[in-house]
Design an enzyme around this catalytic site. Structure first.
Site, PDB file in Angstrom:
ATOM      1  N   GLU A  21      60.481  12.898  62.552  1.00 38.46           N
ATOM      2  CA  GLU A  21      61.765  12.744  61.866  1.00 38.46           C
ATOM      3  C   GLU A  21      62.801  12.168  62.836  1.00 38.46           C
ATOM      4  OE1 GLU A  21      63.596  15.609  59.004  1.00 38.46           O
ATOM      5  OE2 GLU A  21      65.086  15.852  60.616  1.00 38.46           O
ATOM      6  N   PRO A  25      71.830   7.079  64.084  1.00 43.82           N
ATOM      7  CA  PRO A  25      72.876   7.255  65.096  1.00 43.82           C
ATOM      8  C   PRO A  25      74.234   6.788  64.566  1.00 43.82           C
ATOM      9  CG  PRO A  25      70.942   6.165  66.012  1.00 43.82           C
ATOM     10  CD  PRO A  25      70.790   6.151  64.518  1.00 43.82           C
ATOM     11  N   LYS A  26      75.280   7.163  65.291  1.00 36.06           N
ATOM     12  CA  LYS A  26      76.635   6.872  64.839  1.00 36.06           C
ATOM     13  C   LYS A  26      77.145   5.515  65.283  1.00 36.06           C
ATOM     14  CE  LYS A  26      78.002  11.740  64.613  1.00 36.06           C
ATOM     15  NZ  LYS A  26      78.947  12.780  65.099  1.00 36.06           N
ATOM     16  N   HIS A  81      64.936  10.351  53.192  1.00 30.92           N
ATOM     17  CA  HIS A  81      65.659  11.489  52.626  1.00 30.92           C
ATOM     18  C   HIS A  81      66.618  10.990  51.549  1.00 30.92           C
ATOM     19  CE1 HIS A  81      65.171  14.630  56.070  1.00 30.92           C
ATOM     20  NE2 HIS A  81      64.177  13.756  56.105  1.00 30.92           N
ATOM     21  N   HIS A 150      65.338  30.258  51.995  1.00 30.30           N
ATOM     22  CA  HIS A 150      66.504  29.369  51.994  1.00 30.30           C
ATOM     23  C   HIS A 150      67.756  30.178  52.349  1.00 30.30           C
ATOM     24  CE1 HIS A 150      69.664  26.677  50.534  1.00 30.30           C
ATOM     25  NE2 HIS A 150      68.754  25.711  50.597  1.00 30.30           N
ATOM     26  N   ASP A 159      62.714  32.129  46.080  1.00 23.38           N
ATOM     27  CA  ASP A 159      62.489  30.827  46.717  1.00 23.38           C
ATOM     28  C   ASP A 159      61.238  30.153  46.156  1.00 23.38           C
ATOM     29  OD1 ASP A 159      64.526  30.215  48.382  1.00 23.38           O
ATOM     30  OD2 ASP A 159      63.410  30.485  50.240  1.00 23.38           O
ATOM     31  N   TYR A 270      60.365  17.443  64.319  1.00 20.77           N
ATOM     32  CA  TYR A 270      61.793  17.125  64.295  1.00 20.77           C
ATOM     33  C   TYR A 270      62.181  16.675  65.705  1.00 20.77           C
ATOM     34  CZ  TYR A 270      61.726  19.567  59.834  1.00 20.77           C
ATOM     35  OH  TYR A 270      61.444  19.950  58.533  1.00 20.77           O
TER      36      TYR A 270
END
Length: 613
Positions: A21, A25-26, A81, A150, A159, A270
């Site tokens: 994943e 970036p900004k 996503h 969750h 859940d 991740y």
């Protein structure tokens, strides 16, 4: 591309698959650096990658752009996503339409976090609170699972009710939140199966990067951490490298435990856009070294699959500039299948400035540091090429990444060759029947044998070109083609298509995915000569010696390609000593003639068709 669920269900190897994943970036520089990192990480053949969707859809356009880029240039299936936060149903439909047009076929459907400033999540007016049905079965849908429950759930049983509803509504597989207690996932997996959730469940893994970030992340996400982990971390919490190594070993141990206890087929990492820890986990598990056996071809796949097309063969010339090759074939509506046929139609796209985008994402200062602040001699240029071969410089204008792994055994020879003035930009060793699972040369899957002819492509001065021609005539197993920026050609007379890489596999035709084609070589030469000026000389002011030197090389040097047709007893990389000796003898003879007062020089003759004799 293909549906990820189909790849998961077809996975029957004892070795687990893995996926990564990343998040957008900004900054623009951050995106460029991420692409470099993703290029390296996807080279070990993950089953897929996924790209996150910023809070409230703030990275919508960038998320989709990154998904398209990774599928186009890295040939990796990408899971996008998509959250419902701040989106109406109509907006979601438009996004799905755009995704389909881009060739994105895999969606991770998420509710999303509450909008900034909101205490709890509420459906957007005109939005949705449950699944919508669009595009039939085109999309593969993944959903999130929460082994520890969750954060907003009343209890774990509740859940599972919602998760079962997602699966019944058409979701194909589950990606879980990260965790650090294997028992938590084992319990979740068993409860899912007991509740009738029978689809693949992929555990999410996040190696510990530093003590501070680990504590902050687990606190924010309310993740359970066994006490023995905190106790182990306490003595090393101020030593980031020691913490990272602990995190690698812990992640590896968890993966092995889950494989044994839950028959888990793969893991989702991740990465936090970081490379080292995840790659170290995979290396420690032996997964990284087996990447070659997962390659369909010796080269990376491309956006050819986005339109359902099949690409099975490429000319070797763009091996180190695959992005340019894809740009120049972006409009092709079909590819030569199995054999390289008539490459004139559809034609390679014309060159434009877009083909000379920065070879490496970095500043002008970065490039000058790598390629020289002020090169003024030919030897200065030779040294840059040699240091690239030795891994001291990461890229060249003609090479978008480090030297290919299969060429590493030739490093010492190639470095010497480059320092002698043969400026190599592409090469491969001979291979005679290596197993298709060979860690360095393998491709095509299990059960086959792969072969390749030795090949080298380099720039050489006109003086060296004379020696090259003289020597190669003494080696009938070697074919060569050479061309300069004025399209003056020299060759051994063989201009037919030549297979350079091929493979023999059970119950399949012989595959030959890499070829040398004279016409493609001519097209390629236009690009490589322009790189001397557009990517390198452009770094210096026009009136400088450095710019003049690079323009001189552009104007006078030849691009040379040599093929050794004897892949059993290869001599290609041994002839350069002979060429250097020939060049020295030629210079001595010329000096003797001049000193004796006899005008003249050693001139090679050439027929009208460019064949030397």
């Amino acid at each position: 591309m293909v549906k990820i669920i189909d790849k998961i269900l077809k996975h029957n190897s004892a070795e687990p698959f893995f996926s990564f994943e990343f998040f957008p970036p900004k900054t623009e520089a951050g995106v460029e650096n991420l692409y470099l990192r993703m290029d390296r990480m996807t080279s070990i053949q993950p089953l897929f990658i996924d790209i996150t969707w910023g809070a409230g859809g703030c990275t919508k356009d960038l998320t989709m752009a990154i998904c398209e880029y990774t599928q186009t240039y890295f040939g990796v299936d990408t899971l996008m996503h998509l959250t419902c936060t701040n989106l109406t149903i109509e907006e979601i439909k438009k996004i799905l339409n755009s995704a389909k047009e881009m060739g994105i076929q895999n969606i991770l459907a998420l509710r999303g976090d509450p909008p900034k400033g909101a205490i709890s999540w509420e459906p957007t007016p005109g939005g949705c609170n449950s699944a919508i049905k669009e595009h039939g079965n085109y999309f593969c849908i993944a959903v999130a699972g929460f082994p520890e429950g969750h954060p907003n759930s009343r209890d774990k049983t509740n859940d599972l009710v919602y998760l079962k509803e997602k699966i019944d509504a058409g979701a194909d597989f589950v990606l879980t939140q990260f965790f650090y207690d294997p028992e938590v996932f084992v319990d979740f997996h068993e409860r899912c199966r007991a509740h009738g959730i029978l689809c693949p469940i992929i555990p999410g893994m996040m190696p510990i990067q530093s003590y501070t970030s680990f504590k902050k992340m687990t606190t924010f996400c309310r993740t359970k951490v066994p006490e023995h982990i905190w106790q182990a971390l306490a003595p090393m919490k101020d030593n980031d490298e020691e913490v990272k190594e602990f995190g690698v070993q812990l992640c590896k141990k968890m993966c092995l435990q889950l494989t044994e206890r839950c028959d888990v087929k793969g893991y989702h990492f991740y990465t936090l856009n970081l490379e080292k820890s995840v790659m170290n986990v995979l290396t420690s598990m032996g997964v990284k070294e087996s990447a070659a056996s997962r390659r369909a071809f010796p080269w990376r796949g491309s956006r050819a699959n986005l339109k359902g097309m099949s690409e099975e063969v490429r000319p070797i010339n763009w091996a180190n500039r695959p992005k340019s090759y894809i740009k120049r074939t972006i409009t092709w509506d079909e590819f030569p299948n199995g054999r390289w046929g008539d490459n004139r139609s559809p034609a390679f796209g014309d060159l434009s400035d877009s083909h000379f985008f920065r070879t490496v994402e970095g500043s002008k200062e970065d490039l000058l540091t790598m390629w020289g602040e002020a090169p003024i001699t030919h030897s200065d240029i030779y040294e840059v090429f040699a240091q690239y071969v030795e891994g001291k410089i990461p890229i060249l204008p003609w090479c978008e990444s480090a030297l290919a792994q299969e060429t590493v055994p030739l490093t010492r020879k190639l470095a010497a060759v480059n320092r002698a003035g043969f400026l190599s930009i592409n090469s491969q060793p001979a291979v005679n029947g290596a197993k298709s699972t060979h860690p360095m040369y393998g491709w095509g899957g299990e059960g086959g044998r792969v072969y390749q002819k030795a090949y080298i492509e380099f720039f050489a001065s006109p003086e060296l070109m004379k020696a090259i021609v003289q020597v190669l005539h003494r080696h009938p197993n070697l074919n060569f083609n050479a061309i300069n920026s004025e399209k003056v050609e020299i060759s051994s007379g063989h201009k037919s298509v030549t297979a350079l890489t091929w493979g023999v596999f059970p119950n399949r035709e012989i595959l030959q995915p890499t070829v040398f084609d004279h016409d493609s070589f001519v097209v390629w030469s236009e690009e490589v000569f322009q790189l001397w000026t557009k990517s390198w000389a452009a770094l210096y002011d026009d009136e400088t010696e450095s710019a003049a030197l690079l323009y001189e090389i552009h104007d006078t040097y030849y691009l040379v390609a040599i093929i050794d047709n004897d892949y059993v007893d290869c001599t290609l990389f041994d002839i350069f000593d002979e060429i250097i000796a020939e060049d020295l003898n030629s210079k001595k003879e010329t000096e003797a003639l001049v000193s004796s007062g006899i005008a003249g020089s050693i001139i090679s003759s050439k027929s009208n068709d460019g064949t030397w004799f």
